[in-house]
Design a protein around this motif. Sequence first.
Motif, PDB file in Angstrom:
ATOM      1  N   GLY A 168      24.720  47.501  15.152  1.00  7.53           N
ATOM      2  CA  GLY A 168      24.208  46.273  15.736  1.00  7.53           C
ATOM      3  C   GLY A 168      22.909  46.474  16.477  1.00  7.53           C
ATOM      4  N   LEU A 169      22.215  45.366  16.678  1.00  3.02           N
ATOM      5  CA  LEU A 169      20.955  45.336  17.429  1.00  3.02           C
ATOM      6  C   LEU A 169      21.022  44.194  18.423  1.00  3.02           C
ATOM      7  CD1 LEU A 169      18.398  45.635  14.473  1.00  3.02           C
ATOM      8  CD2 LEU A 169      19.081  47.478  16.023  1.00  3.02           C
ATOM      9  N   GLY A 170      20.316  44.340  19.527  1.00  6.22           N
ATOM     10  CA  GLY A 170      20.234  43.273  20.512  1.00  6.22           C
ATOM     11  C   GLY A 170      18.893  43.300  21.208  1.00  6.22           C
ATOM     12  N   ALA A 179      19.681  37.899  22.237  1.00 10.02           N
ATOM     13  CA  ALA A 179      19.943  37.662  20.822  1.00 10.02           C
ATOM     14  C   ALA A 179      20.468  38.961  20.210  1.00 10.02           C
ATOM     15  CB  ALA A 179      18.676  37.206  20.115  1.00 10.02           C
ATOM     16  N   TYR A 180      21.452  38.844  19.314  1.00  8.15           N
ATOM     17  CA  TYR A 180      22.035  40.052  18.747  1.00  8.15           C
ATOM     18  C   TYR A 180      22.490  39.811  17.315  1.00  8.15           C
ATOM     19  CZ  TYR A 180      26.537  37.804  19.693  1.00  8.15           C
ATOM     20  OH  TYR A 180      27.582  36.928  19.724  1.00  8.15           O
ATOM     21  N   GLY A 207      24.130  35.996  16.871  1.00  6.99           N
ATOM     22  CA  GLY A 207      24.397  35.081  17.968  1.00  6.99           C
ATOM     23  C   GLY A 207      23.454  35.266  19.133  1.00  6.99           C
ATOM     24  N   VAL A 208      23.670  34.435  20.131  1.00  8.57           N
ATOM     25  CA  VAL A 208      22.911  34.493  21.380  1.00  8.57           C
ATOM     26  C   VAL A 208      23.911  34.514  22.525  1.00  8.57           C
ATOM     27  CG1 VAL A 208      21.260  33.334  22.890  1.00  8.57           C
ATOM     28  CG2 VAL A 208      20.924  33.284  20.420  1.00  8.57           C
ATOM     29  N   ARG A 209      23.766  35.464  23.413  1.00 10.19           N
ATOM     30  CA  ARG A 209      24.647  35.580  24.557  1.00 10.19           C
ATOM     31  C   ARG A 209      23.921  35.084  25.805  1.00 10.19           C
ATOM     32  NH1 ARG A 209      25.407  40.500  24.221  1.00 10.19           N
ATOM     33  NH2 ARG A 209      27.435  40.533  23.167  1.00 10.19           N
ATOM     34  N   VAL A 210      24.613  34.259  26.578  1.00  9.96           N
ATOM     35  CA  VAL A 210      24.048  33.737  27.802  1.00  9.96           C
ATOM     36  C   VAL A 210      24.677  34.464  28.967  1.00  9.96           C
ATOM     37  CG1 VAL A 210      23.696  31.681  29.227  1.00  9.96           C
ATOM     38  CG2 VAL A 210      23.756  31.479  26.727  1.00  9.96           C
ATOM     39  N   ALA A 211      23.867  35.093  29.785  1.00  6.51           N
ATOM     40  CA  ALA A 211      24.371  35.840  30.932  1.00  6.51           C
ATOM     41  C   ALA A 211      24.828  34.861  32.014  1.00  6.51           C
ATOM     42  CB  ALA A 211      23.298  36.763  31.485  1.00  6.51           C
ATOM     43  N   PRO A 212      25.961  35.125  32.660  1.00  2.00           N
ATOM     44  CA  PRO A 212      26.409  34.225  33.722  1.00  2.00           C
ATOM     45  C   PRO A 212      25.481  34.283  34.937  1.00  2.00           C
ATOM     46  CG  PRO A 212      27.747  36.198  33.689  1.00  2.00           C
ATOM     47  CD  PRO A 212      26.840  36.275  32.471  1.00  2.00           C
ATOM     48  N   ARG A 213      25.506  33.233  35.689  1.00  2.00           N
ATOM     49  CA  ARG A 213      24.692  33.201  36.914  1.00  2.00           C
ATOM     50  C   ARG A 213      25.258  34.172  37.948  1.00  2.00           C
ATOM     51  NH1 ARG A 213      23.332  26.786  38.069  1.00  2.00           N
ATOM     52  NH2 ARG A 213      22.159  26.426  36.131  1.00  2.00           N
ATOM     53  N   GLN A 214      24.370  34.828  38.631  1.00  2.00           N
ATOM     54  CA  GLN A 214      24.783  35.789  39.652  1.00  2.00           C
ATOM     55  C   GLN A 214      25.030  35.064  40.993  1.00  2.00           C
ATOM     56  OE1 GLN A 214      25.428  38.926  38.935  1.00  2.00           O
ATOM     57  NE2 GLN A 214      24.855  38.560  36.802  1.00  2.00           N
TER      58      GLN A 214
END
Length: 214
Positions: A168-170, A179-180, A207-214
């Motif tokens: 895999g790549l990201g 994006a990965y 897909g695209v991963r959205v990081a949660p808010r800190q």
Amino acid sequence: DNPDLKPERSRSVSIGIQQTLVNGALVFEANNFYNDYDDLIVSVGPALANLSQFRTDNIANARAQGIEISGAMRSTWGFEARATYTRLNTRVLQVDRGNGQAPPPFSVGDPLIRRPRQHGSVDISMSRGQFMAFLQVVSRGQWLDVDPTFGASGGLFNAPGHSLLRMGLGNKIGDKLEAYVRITNPFDRRYEDALGFPGIGRSVIVGVRVAPRQ
């Protein structure tokens, strides 16, 4: 139908050693283990009818022992690698008061089902700035399995070993998005983790991963 059924029991002993080198950049481990299984619950068929008055009872026993070896390295520039290898020896033991008998269709000394004698993996990853990539190879040797349709009553079979590749790549897009793409079994090899149940063929996930808010 057996009001006297007890929990299955196991006893485990392991001893290992770990060696760290180059300020933690290299780590080597070796572990030897021994597992003893008692009071395993089995169906009491005609072959074992003289050992119990019930249809199920805690009369089966088994043993597993082996060694696990692994090595890992981590660099200061984002490269990591880890390799593992397990050699496993399992054994069906005689049932309680069985006079050399094992639960059919097994014989005393047969290996336990779905436990390959050899298993190994290699994991490689690279993380540099916004970029990430990984490669994983998992390999397992031949193992004993039961008939996929009729279970143990249908007989025992040796299932072939196999190797499975994942990669895999990201790439991070700003602070919150990544994006990965991940590919499993890129060469579309046929394999089975359990006899009669084909593993997944070539698979690509984007897909695209959205990081949660800190």
